[in-house]
Motif scaffolding. Structure first.
Motif, short mmCIF file in Angstrom:
data_model
loop_
_atom_site.label_atom_id
_atom_site.label_comp_id
_atom_site.label_asym_id
_atom_site.label_seq_id
_atom_site.Cartn_x
_atom_site.Cartn_y
_atom_site.Cartn_z
N SER A 1 0.87 -1.17 -0.07
CA SER A 1 -0.06 0.03 0.06
C SER A 1 1.00 1.41 0.10
CB SER A 1 -0.86 -0.07 1.02
OG SER A 1 -0.23 0.22 2.44
N PHE A 2 1.84 1.21 0.57
CA PHE A 2 2.79 2.45 0.73
C PHE A 2 3.75 2.67 -0.59
CE2 PHE A 2 6.84 4.41 1.20
CZ PHE A 2 6.60 5.77 1.84
N GLU A 3 3.74 1.78 -1.37
CA GLU A 3 4.53 1.79 -2.73
C GLU A 3 3.30 2.16 -3.57
OE1 GLU A 3 6.69 -0.75 -6.20
OE2 GLU A 3 6.12 -1.85 -4.18
N ALA A 4 2.21 1.56 -3.54
CA ALA A 4 1.07 2.06 -4.33
C ALA A 4 0.49 3.53 -4.24
CB ALA A 4 -0.28 1.32 -4.02
N LYS A 5 0.63 4.09 -3.00
CA LYS A 5 0.50 5.41 -2.39
C LYS A 5 1.67 6.33 -3.39
CE LYS A 5 1.59 7.30 0.99
NZ LYS A 5 1.76 8.03 2.26
N THR A 6 2.76 5.84 -3.30
CA THR A 6 3.99 6.55 -3.80
C THR A 6 3.96 6.82 -5.19
OG1 THR A 6 5.18 6.16 -1.70
CG2 THR A 6 6.41 6.73 -3.40
N HIS A 7 3.63 5.72 -5.64
CA HIS A 7 3.95 5.33 -7.24
C HIS A 7 2.53 5.26 -7.97
CE1 HIS A 7 8.15 4.93 -6.58
NE2 HIS A 7 7.96 4.26 -5.76
N LEU A 8 1.43 5.80 -7.55
CA LEU A 8 0.21 5.75 -8.04
C LEU A 8 0.17 6.28 -9.52
CD1 LEU A 8 -2.79 5.20 -7.65
CD2 LEU A 8 -3.25 7.22 -7.02
N ALA A 9 0.64 7.41 -9.87
CA ALA A 9 0.63 7.66 -11.19
C ALA A 9 1.11 6.74 -12.23
CB ALA A 9 1.13 9.03 -11.40
N GLU A 10 2.32 6.17 -11.96
CA GLU A 10 2.80 5.13 -12.54
C GLU A 10 2.05 3.73 -12.91
OE1 GLU A 10 6.85 2.16 -12.21
OE2 GLU A 10 6.80 4.01 -11.17
N LEU A 11 1.60 3.56 -11.60
CA LEU A 11 0.75 2.29 -11.44
C LEU A 11 -0.49 2.49 -12.34
CD1 LEU A 11 0.97 1.23 -7.69
CD2 LEU A 11 2.10 0.13 -9.72
N LEU A 12 -1.36 3.92 -12.44
CA LEU A 12 -2.19 4.03 -13.26
C LEU A 12 -1.92 3.93 -14.72
CD1 LEU A 12 -4.12 6.78 -11.15
CD2 LEU A 12 -4.82 4.41 -11.35
N ARG A 13 -0.84 4.43 -15.08
CA ARG A 13 -0.23 4.03 -16.58
C ARG A 13 -0.28 2.87 -16.80
NH1 ARG A 13 2.53 8.63 -15.17
NH2 ARG A 13 4.51 7.64 -14.30
N LYS A 14 0.41 1.96 -15.94
CA LYS A 14 0.37 0.46 -16.39
C LYS A 14 -1.01 -0.02 -16.42
CE LYS A 14 5.01 -0.31 -14.42
NZ LYS A 14 5.69 -1.04 -13.30
N VAL A 15 -1.97 0.27 -15.58
CA VAL A 15 -3.47 -0.14 -15.30
C VAL A 15 -3.97 0.05 -16.92
CG1 VAL A 15 -5.74 -0.13 -14.31
CG2 VAL A 15 -3.53 -0.41 -13.19
N SER A 16 -3.81 1.36 -17.29
CA SER A 16 -4.56 2.02 -18.51
C SER A 16 -3.99 1.23 -19.69
CB SER A 16 -4.30 3.47 -18.70
OG SER A 16 -2.86 3.66 -18.85
N SER A 17 -2.99 0.78 -19.67
CA SER A 17 -2.29 -0.35 -20.83
C SER A 17 -2.52 -1.48 -20.42
CB SER A 17 -0.63 0.12 -20.92
OG SER A 17 -0.18 -0.69 -19.53
N GLY A 18 -3.42 -1.91 -19.74
CA GLY A 18 -4.11 -3.26 -19.53
C GLY A 18 -3.41 -4.12 -18.50
#
Length: 84
Positions: free
Chosen positions: A10-27
């Motif tokens: 959860s800490f990493e998700a909060k810290t890198h949310l924008a990067e994770l959302l880019r990965k999610v948007s690519s599938g």
């Protein structure tokens, strides 16, 4: 075929949310854990689901615009009316 999720705390998700959302948007699917326990999955919205949500939102807006609120409405009496 489902993709294998990337697992992040959860800490990493909060810290890198924008990067994770880019990965999610690519599938890609991202699984968020808390103390090693899976808590949530971030996954792309299926386009047909998004279309249904958009249609529902437009219907709700149309309903809200076509409905008027009565001035003498008493919320407490409406709540208590259903408790007989």
């Amino acid at each position: 075929m489902k993709s294998i999720p990337i697992v992040v705390g959860s800490f990493e998700a909060k810290t890198h949310l924008a990067e994770l959302l880019r990965k999610v948007s690519s599938g890609q699917v991202v699984r968020i854990t808390q103390r090693g326990k899976p808590i949530a999955d971030l996954m792309p919205i299926a386009s047909e689901d998004l279309g249904l949500v958009t249609v529902a939102a437009h219907k709700m807006l149309a309903l809200m615009k076509s409905t008027t609120v009565q001035d003498n409405l008493d919320i407490k009496s409406l709540i208590s009316a259903g408790r007989d």
